[in-house]
Write a protein that holds these residues in place. Sequence first.
Motif, PDB file in Angstrom:
ATOM      1  N   VAL A 176      -4.393  -4.239  -8.702  1.00  9.05           N
ATOM      2  CA  VAL A 176      -4.949  -3.762  -9.974  1.00  9.05           C
ATOM      3  C   VAL A 176      -5.103  -2.247  -9.934  1.00  9.05           C
ATOM      4  O   VAL A 176      -4.788  -1.536 -10.894  1.00  9.05           O
ATOM      5  N   ARG A 177      -5.561  -1.766  -8.779  1.00 10.14           N
ATOM      6  CA  ARG A 177      -5.735  -0.310  -8.663  1.00 10.14           C
ATOM      7  C   ARG A 177      -4.403   0.411  -8.760  1.00 10.14           C
ATOM      8  O   ARG A 177      -4.286   1.444  -9.426  1.00 10.14           O
ATOM      9  N   THR A 178      -3.405  -0.135  -8.073  1.00 10.63           N
ATOM     10  CA  THR A 178      -2.090   0.509  -8.120  1.00 10.63           C
ATOM     11  C   THR A 178      -1.577   0.563  -9.548  1.00 10.63           C
ATOM     12  O   THR A 178      -1.046   1.596  -9.998  1.00 10.63           O
ATOM     13  N   ARG A 201       6.912  -5.120 -12.653  1.00  9.56           N
ATOM     14  CA  ARG A 201       6.812  -5.921 -11.425  1.00  9.56           C
ATOM     15  C   ARG A 201       5.358  -6.191 -11.082  1.00  9.56           C
ATOM     16  O   ARG A 201       5.000  -7.294 -10.652  1.00  9.56           O
ATOM     17  N   LEU A 202       4.525  -5.174 -11.240  1.00  8.47           N
ATOM     18  CA  LEU A 202       3.116  -5.360 -10.918  1.00  8.47           C
ATOM     19  C   LEU A 202       2.488  -6.404 -11.838  1.00  8.47           C
ATOM     20  O   LEU A 202       1.771  -7.296 -11.372  1.00  8.47           O
ATOM     21  N   LYS A 261       0.823  -1.209   0.000  1.00 10.73           N
ATOM     22  CA  LYS A 261       0.000   0.000   0.000  1.00 10.73           C
ATOM     23  C   LYS A 261       0.860   1.263   0.000  1.00 10.73           C
ATOM     24  O   LYS A 261       0.342   2.368   0.104  1.00 10.73           O
ATOM     25  N   GLU A 262       2.164   1.085  -0.087  1.00 13.97           N
ATOM     26  CA  GLU A 262       3.041   2.236  -0.021  1.00 13.97           C
ATOM     27  C   GLU A 262       2.929   3.140  -1.235  1.00 13.97           C
ATOM     28  O   GLU A 262       2.510   2.715  -2.303  1.00 13.97           O
ATOM     29  N   LYS A 263       3.393   4.363  -1.041  1.00 12.32           N
ATOM     30  CA  LYS A 263       3.418   5.294  -2.160  1.00 12.32           C
ATOM     31  C   LYS A 263       4.811   5.434  -2.744  1.00 12.32           C
ATOM     32  O   LYS A 263       4.975   5.755  -3.915  1.00 12.32           O
ATOM     33  N   HIS A 264       5.814   5.232  -1.904  1.00 10.90           N
ATOM     34  CA  HIS A 264       7.189   5.406  -2.360  1.00 10.90           C
ATOM     35  C   HIS A 264       7.514   4.315  -3.373  1.00 10.90           C
ATOM     36  O   HIS A 264       7.388   3.123  -3.074  1.00 10.90           O
ATOM     37  N   ASP A 309      -3.234   3.219 -11.429  1.00  9.45           N
ATOM     38  CA  ASP A 309      -2.705   4.541 -11.094  1.00  9.45           C
ATOM     39  C   ASP A 309      -1.408   4.812 -11.833  1.00  9.45           C
ATOM     40  O   ASP A 309      -1.198   5.896 -12.365  1.00  9.45           O
ATOM     41  N   VAL A 310      -0.537   3.842 -11.832  1.00  9.96           N
ATOM     42  CA  VAL A 310       0.763   4.056 -12.485  1.00  9.96           C
ATOM     43  C   VAL A 310       0.575   4.270 -13.976  1.00  9.96           C
ATOM     44  O   VAL A 310       1.192   5.153 -14.580  1.00  9.96           O
ATOM     45  N   VAL A 311      -0.299   3.457 -14.565  1.00 10.35           N
ATOM     46  CA  VAL A 311      -0.491   3.563 -16.018  1.00 10.35           C
ATOM     47  C   VAL A 311      -1.056   4.930 -16.379  1.00 10.35           C
ATOM     48  O   VAL A 311      -0.665   5.550 -17.367  1.00 10.35           O
ATOM     49  N   ASN A 312      -1.982   5.392 -15.549  1.00 12.57           N
ATOM     50  CA  ASN A 312      -2.643   6.654 -15.881  1.00 12.57           C
ATOM     51  C   ASN A 312      -1.951   7.863 -15.284  1.00 12.57           C
ATOM     52  O   ASN A 312      -2.427   8.982 -15.430  1.00 12.57           O
ATOM     53  N   SER A 313      -0.841   7.643 -14.601  1.00 10.33           N
ATOM     54  CA  SER A 313      -0.252   8.787 -13.894  1.00 10.33           C
ATOM     55  C   SER A 313       0.316   9.792 -14.886  1.00 10.33           C
ATOM     56  O   SER A 313       0.777   9.437 -15.969  1.00 10.33           O
ATOM     57  N   PRO A 314       0.323  11.050 -14.511  1.00  7.43           N
ATOM     58  CA  PRO A 314       0.888  12.094 -15.372  1.00  7.43           C
ATOM     59  C   PRO A 314       2.400  12.002 -15.394  1.00  7.43           C
ATOM     60  O   PRO A 314       2.989  11.175 -14.696  1.00  7.43           O
TER      61      PRO A 314
END
Lengths: 138, 879
Positions: free
Chosen positions: B224-226, B252-253, B187-190, B229-234
């Motif tokens: 899946v959510r993470t 890795r995901l 659940k980390e953000k780093h 987020d990464v795929v859609n991140s700016p």
Amino acid sequence: MIHFVLLISRQGKVRLTKWYSPYSQKERTKVIRELSGVILTRGPKLCNFVEWKGYKVVYKRYASLYFCMCIDQEDNELEVLEIIHHYVEILDRYFGSVCELDLIFNFHKAYYILDELLIAGELQEPSKKTVARLISAQ
Amino acid sequence: MNPFSSETRLRDMIRAIRACKTAAEERAVVRKECAAIRASINENDPDYRHRNIAKLMFIHMLGYPTHFGQMECLKLIASAEFPEKRIGYLGLMLLLDERQEVLMLVTNSLKQDLNHANQYIVGLALCALGNICSAEMARDLAPEVERLLQFRDPNTRKKAALCAIRIIKKVPDLAENFINPAAALLKEKHHGVLITGVQLCTDLCKVSPEALEHFRKKCTEGLVRTLKDVVNSPYAPEYDIAGITDPFLHIRLVRLLRVLGQGNADASDLMNDILAQVATKTESNKNAGNAILYECVETIMSIEDNGGLRVLAINILGRFLSNRDNNIRYVALNMLMKAITVDTQAVQRHRATILECVKDSDASIRKRALELVYLLVNESNVKPLTKELIEYLEVSDQEFKGDLTAKICSIIAKFSPEKIWYIDQMLKVLSEAGNFVKDEAWHALIVVISNASDLHGYSVRALYRAFQTSAEQETLVRVAVWCIGEYGDMLINNVALLDIENPITVTGSDAVDVVEVSIKRHTSDLTTKSMSLIALLKLSSRFPSCSERIRDIIIQNRGSLVLELQQRSIEFNSVIEKHQNIRSALVERMPVLDEATFIGRRAGSSPAIVPTSNSASLNLPNGVAKPPAAPLVDLLDLSSDDVPAPSSSGGGFLQDLLGGVDLLPGLNQTAISGTNEAPRTGTDILLDLLSIETSPTQSSSSITDILSSSQGDKSPVASLGEISSPPSLSTRATSAGADPMMDLLGGFSPNPPMPDNGPVYPSIVAFESSSLRITFDFSKAPGNPQKTTILATFTNMSQSIYTDFIFQAAVPKFLQLHLDPASSNTLPASGNGSITQNLRVTNSQHGKKSLVMRMRIAYKFNNEDILEEGQINNFPRGL
């Protein structure tokens, strides 16, 4: 996982070795000799992957140095190419236009940087900025 | 200042070493330097310790032994200064590996450092532990690492995660302790912690099924959510590589999702959307994008089926395949091999491109493409594919030829639609790369040729022509020599000319020329020369006019230093000179070697291919009605590799014995060479298997049951040892005790008149030696031509009585044998009495094959155990 990292010059001189799997001294010398033979004789247009002893070895040539990483059969070779490039860019940033001589005289620094990038044969940090920051702090 | 003292800076030492012009010079410098370092170590000087270790590391990289520095590393690690610790740990990681016992001494220092206030020192310890810890150290320090997984500093957390990976690999039992902390890391953000956390979870799943279950249930959606987020991140400059934000995290995901989705439909459903998104949206003009796509395709292929996704994946692979970048093509070929099990049709569409890859200049790509082509071959595309591959064979590299030849031969053997095509292709391969062809391949070719009686003439003429152009290919020479020996008369008389052929003029002398060349060439090896000798013998019978010349050639080998050649030449010479009357019978046409069984055996032992093609391969038409001569059946067609049967149960025991290798899985067919090997080992094995004392599965009371349990449906097992000459037959036949020539003639009966259909069959002497005689009397019940009753009479020819007399027999699969109990088991001496025993034989191939039996007799003679055995080949025709 990455089993070992090997940096060899075009003449076959070893510039850096890092072993993440148990290899005795004798085995290490043997591996280095064999792999050098295989990789240094490959032509320039060939693909960057070599099958070797049941493992895959991904290598990339930067100027006069070959960066080689040995991985398992099921690993993603293209990703490892990216990891190699990641390492080279960090070295470049740290030394400022790195060349082979920098790595010879500052091999211990190259090792420190590698240790911030890989542990236990796995990637540690995808951000070059973070790695640079950590190195300068120590 | 002494350039080699400890005061020398590291830089200066390196410079000095690099300035050396020769290896000897360098060795001298290094030796001096090591001496200085050793002296400094002995003085226990703390100031220069870290410089010494740095120098030692450099010397180590040059390849020199540096074990004397190991204890210094430990001292440095124990120091309070950060730079010294750092170099100490580095030295430790470089100069030692986990198998050294010195490593245990570090455990305490590591423990202290893991609890240090300075996070960088904790980091050093984690790094060292993660790279080289042994199983004991892992066990000791696991609790510390677990604690550090929740440390405040993210850099420490990420190092702890990777260290934990090594711990669970070394000590899988500890995996359960890490499940919960690892889940928290997801659940980390780093990004650093996230990547290492994902990697830890992936490895946990591999090591522990509970972890897999836990993550699957609790974490799939979160992952899946993470990923979304990464795929859609700016755009994030810190993590951007080639326009993609953190491709490493993507990869890795996707990999962890693969592990979770494999074998589980629910988990797979959850990830379908995001995988589709990644597959379609990722840019593939840079390596980073391709790496992600590659991982994505791997995942799609591994998780539970979703038709649309699979199509998407194969399309991506198709694009990869036509990419100019070698790396991408290599990776695509790899993936296609896995995809073939999933969707063969889709892969077939790319066949042309794959074929192009076989001719690529890159050796790795060629190899992969060849394997893939091999998996793609089926009956419909075998002809064009083989044509392409053979064309390529002519221009390929030497290193590649071996592989390529093996694969081509394999493809030809499996899928050939008709015999003439098979022979043509094999001849092309032999002419081009005969020296790379393995023994099984050319043996098989000979089997096929001998079975295709309408193609005998064609084959021998084609081989003759091929010999004129490609005589340097050893295997071609062998096959040619064999055929010319067998079918030489067809060669010179243009017998059975096919429409597509042109007649050729070959005289007997020309044919002999061919064989002479092959014997005389110094590059010919023993097999070729032996085969040439026997071919010459055959030719001397077929072309009597050349007999003298042939004899001259044979005589030249009389003094050969190789025993085999010497023996053959002397024996053949004697046949030609003194035994002309039996010569023609001796070298009659070889009986046909049974093809279907041979091919069945080969199909069973070839490498795994797509299942659908296996069944087709066994339907090759067994072209020809068997010639009238009794087939030479080696009942124990077991090559020297096989150790048959102790594992099978009693009833199937003999079936295994006779069926041999069809029933025993995974056997490695070694070449049955043209020497005396096969029959002799066959005898030994029979000895062991039928022996009452040694066989573990045989119960002594039911010997007759076992022996009579042979089944009737499979065709007899033929021996390829028959490619060799009569001497090998005679070795085997001599064990029967009878005159060798007699048995040969019994086996090789000349083209007979109509088989004797009358109800009365002559008795035969089945076995005769100085100590024992066995006669068989036959009778058949009218109306049941397949069943024969044999009355066996045993007579003792020696002066002493025989006790514990037991007769055993084995028959090939198409026969069924029942032994009634014998009249007694004491055989009086000198023919004063006899034992009789009834045998009932059912011949399921009545009319096509004649009876053959192998037998063994055990008895006690003067309190010694005696064993006699033999083969009975002289059953009357038509039984």
